[in-house]
Design an enzyme around this catalytic site. Structure first.
Site, mmCIF file in Angstrom:
data_model
loop_
_atom_site.group_PDB
_atom_site.id
_atom_site.type_symbol
_atom_site.label_atom_id
_atom_site.label_comp_id
_atom_site.label_asym_id
_atom_site.label_seq_id
_atom_site.Cartn_x
_atom_site.Cartn_y
_atom_site.Cartn_z
ATOM 1 C CD GLU A 45 11.349 64.708 31.861
ATOM 2 O OE1 GLU A 45 10.643 65.693 32.105
ATOM 3 O OE2 GLU A 45 12.585 64.701 31.954
ATOM 4 C CB CYS A 239 15.432 67.311 33.363
ATOM 5 S SG CYS A 239 14.991 68.987 33.810
ATOM 6 C CG ASN A 377 14.644 70.185 28.432
ATOM 7 O OD1 ASN A 377 13.584 70.522 27.902
ATOM 8 N ND2 ASN A 377 14.733 69.990 29.728
ATOM 9 C CD GLU A 378 13.421 73.506 31.821
ATOM 10 O OE1 GLU A 378 14.090 73.285 32.845
ATOM 11 O OE2 GLU A 378 12.194 73.676 31.835
HETATM 12 O O1 AHR Z 1 8.321 68.508 33.310
HETATM 13 C C1 AHR Z 1 9.203 68.368 34.349
HETATM 14 C C2 AHR Z 1 10.497 69.111 34.115
HETATM 15 O O2 AHR Z 1 10.255 70.477 34.073
HETATM 16 C C3 AHR Z 1 11.178 68.838 32.820
HETATM 17 O O3 AHR Z 1 11.967 67.727 32.870
HETATM 18 C C4 AHR Z 1 12.025 70.060 32.620
HETATM 19 O O4 AHR Z 1 12.271 70.313 31.273
HETATM 20 C C5 AHR Z 1 11.250 71.130 33.325
HETATM 21 O O5 AHR Z 1 12.050 71.843 34.181
#
Ligand code: AHR
Length: 674
Positions: A45, A239, A377-378
């Protein structure tokens, strides 16, 4: 003698004596289920300056003058004006360098890079710029790499010149060879003293990128990835897939095609944490989906893109505003198209599909052989509103019709347990996703699965997956983000890595249900991080691998091809009341013919163990890999990158049984040729 020890040890166990030898029974003649090749991978990321200012080789920040503050990263002097009718539609800004009319008063723009520009003495750097002479004729730009921080007689580290001609925009390049190494150089572009010149997309790359690509990756960092031998490469997050709002979500279609025309995107990590605030952190998309696929191929990992599901970050957006912040159910077509077009971009036929043609035009006519796509994602549901799964279902129904050959990955949200997880896990099974993505950034107790942790969190520790439902049609697990965040100390000290090693014995024993796992995050710039721990750290010139990196590497290099059963004193190891801090798992590698046994002693005493290898006899040559630090709080650093690294030794073991003492706080891997 060794056999006698083993017998005595077993007798001691049978007699229930303490400080005994623990006997690991491993049945080497009954090879179990296959270990997926994707098992241990990497999560990428753009956080911590992982892409721009990190892996992506570009050394100029704000090269296209598109940051909201158009001169962010630049110092200017003389007659510099910003213009917005440039040659690249999605990046329209450029600067005009006009003569000042005074002999020694020069027009110049100076880029500060990302925390400076790291250059190596004698190495080659490719400068490039798009330029024109608006009034016609020719002009000359002088380019200097400078050290204006130390008190040297001459600031110039290296220089070059480019002749610009004509009213048409053209790309010009020059090679600069700095005479010495400096981590904090600046790049100066001097305007012609007599002729006005327009410049756009000012860029500087090391010539020596990973695999030599011009729009390439920083070599040392990409090589660290390659040396992990990752089975799968997840990108682009995290994220940033979601975006703070939908307008700032990661849009892969903006990240492909000529780099000059890839529009800038916000990076939410510039403002997420006020104690680590980086107002100049944006996503240039120079490292885009083509580069991610290419890198996956080059490091030998399955590509695993994750796309937005029509929802922006739920942490940042109250569901009461659902209609404003998430996509309406009847408006999801662009998100469906993003998935389908991406599969075509990766795998399609350039003769019949425009996205596949773009891939070919970018230099890769052959397909990338994409097999997995993550959606969301989350994300999560609410008891009275299945906000995520109602969108996921619509997307899945459509993309499965178009591409049934792909494995689709859902999610169980940001937590490893609790309401969100409990709602989502069965729903992922109902929706028949192929895998679901689990995230856990938890402390030592969680990774060890101590009774207190189990009371607080429920299912944690190395026996987490023992109870997971498995079987035809049920989703597999993708542990898509995880790391041990040491209580009170969140960085990469040895102890956290040891906890991860212990926990991962449980992934390995349950490789029939855990198909892939990616430690997170991957990269961090020592001056620009927002989140720690991370696998690989760097400054502008140097890098080092954390202890957690080495644990990942040890698992990846020793994952074997098939599971073997292993018990300790006749019982499962994890959760055993007589565990004595030990964790273990075993695999067989059909390619090398090795039985590989991992033993992690997380306790503060050495433990005597006997390895009872059923199905083997006689002496066998073996290797023992030891990962240990005398000080649990130690970590690798830029100055001491090799302080804690695995050590390998050769030995001969007599089978079926041999004994050993596993030192306190140590990860042992035995590789025994069968
Ligand atoms: O890895 C950092 C963050 O942690 C990521 O963006 C997210 O998916 C998680 O909350």
């Amino acid at each position: 003698m060794k056999r006698l020890n083993a017998m005595l040890a077993s007798l001691a166990v049978a007699a229930g004596m303490t400080a005994q030898t623990h006997t690991f029974d491993i049945n080497t003649s009954k090879v179990g289920g296959a270990i997926p090749s994707t098992m241990y991978g990497i999560f990428f990321e753009d956080i911590n300056y992982a892409a721009d200012g990190g892996l992506y080789g570009e050394l100029v920040m704000n090269r296209s003058f598109e940051f909201p503050n158009h001169f962010a990263g630049w110092d200017i002097s003389g007659k510099v004006t910003l213009k917005d009718d440039g040659p690249f539609k999605r990046n329209p800004h450029y600067v005009r360098l006009a003569p000042t009319g005074h002999g020694d008063k020069h027009t110049m723009i100076e880029n500060r890079g990302f925390f400076g520009i790291g250059v190596k003495g004698g190495a080659e750097y490719r400068f490039s710029v798009w330029a024109r002479v608006p009034d016609g004729g020719t002009s000359k730009l002088w380019i200097d790499l400078v050290d204006n921080a130390t008190m040297s007689d001459d600031q110039k580290l290296g220089n070059a010149g480019v002749e610009v001609s004509g009213k048409e925009w053209k790309k010009y390049t020059a090679i600069i060879k700095p005479k010495r190494t400096f981590a904090k150089a600046h790049l100066r572009v001097w305007g012609d003293s007599k002729v006005t010149t327009d410049v756009e997309h000012v860029s500087l790359f090391p010539v020596d990128t990973y695999k030599g690509h011009e729009n390439g990756m920083r070599r040392d960092l990409a090589e660290s990835l390659e040396q992990l031998h990752p089975g799968v490469f997840r990108f682009p997050g995290g994220c940033i897939v979601e975006g703070t709002d939908l307008a700032t979500r990661y849009q892969w279609k903006n990240s492909v095609g000529p780099v000059e025309n890839r529009p800038l995107n916000e990076n939410r990590w510039h403002y997420t944490f006020t104690h680590r605030y980086f107002p100049d952190y944006y996503q240039s998309y120079g490292l885009g989906f083509f580069e991610y696929f290419q890198l996956s191929e080059e490091i030998g990992a399955e590509p695993l893109p994750v796309l937005n599901c029509g929802m922006s970050c739920q942490y940042q957006n109250d569901i009461k505003r659902e209609a404003e912040v998430h996509v309406a159910l009847d408006q999801l077509q662009p998100y469906i198209d993003d998935v389908i077009d991406l599969i075509e971009f990766a795998n399609g036929d350039p003769a019949t599909n425009m996205w596949a043609k773009l891939r070919a035009d970018m230099g890769h006519p052959a397909p990338f052989n994409l097999k997995y796509v993550g959606i969301g994602n989350e994300q999560w549901d609410y008891k009275d509103n299945p906000a995520f799964t109602k969108r996921l279902k619509i997307i899945l129904d459509a993309v499965r019709k178009a591409h049934p050959e792909i494995k689709y990955i859902g999610t169980t949200g940001p937590d490893s347990e609790g309401d969100k997880f409990d709602l989502l896990q069965p729903r992922m099974a109902e929706l028949k996703v192929d895998l679901y993505d689990e995230h856990y950034y938890r402390n030592e107790a969680w990774f060890l699965g101590t009774p207190e942790a189990k009371q607080r969190w429920g299912n944690c520790g190395a026996n987490r997956y023992d109870s997971y439902k498995r079987g035809k049609g049920l989703p597999k697990v993708f542990a898509g983000e995880y790391a041990c965040h040491g209580a009170g100390k969140k960085w990469n000290h040895f102890n956290s890595a040891l906890m991860e090693a212990a926990f991962m014995t449980g992934m390995e024993r349950n490789a029939d249900v855990v198909e892939m796992a990616t430690y997170a995050p991957l990269f961090a710039h020592v001056e620009g991080w927002q989140w720690r721990p991370d696998a690989i750290w760097y400054d502008n010139l140097r890098s080092f691998n954390s202890c957690s990196y080495y644990v990942q590497q040890l698992y990846s290099l020793n994952k074997g091809t098939n599971m073997l059963t292993l018990t300790m004193n006749g019982k499962a190891v994890a959760g055993n009341p007589d565990q004595d801090g030990l964790f273990a798992s075993a695999v067989f590698d059909k390619n090398s013919g090795e039985v590989i046994v991992k033993v992690v002693n997380t306790g503060d005493k050495a433990q005597n163990v006997t390895l009872n290898l059923k199905g083997m006899k006689g002496d066998h040559s073996a290797k023992l890999i030891t990962f240990h630090s005398d000080n649990l709080m130690e970590e690798n650093t830029l100055d001491e990158p090799q302080k804690i690294v695995p050590q390998e030794s050769s030995l001969t073991v007599s089978t079926p049984s041999f004994s050993a003492s596993v030192p306190a706080r140590t990860f042992y891997i035995y590789k025994i040729v069968k």
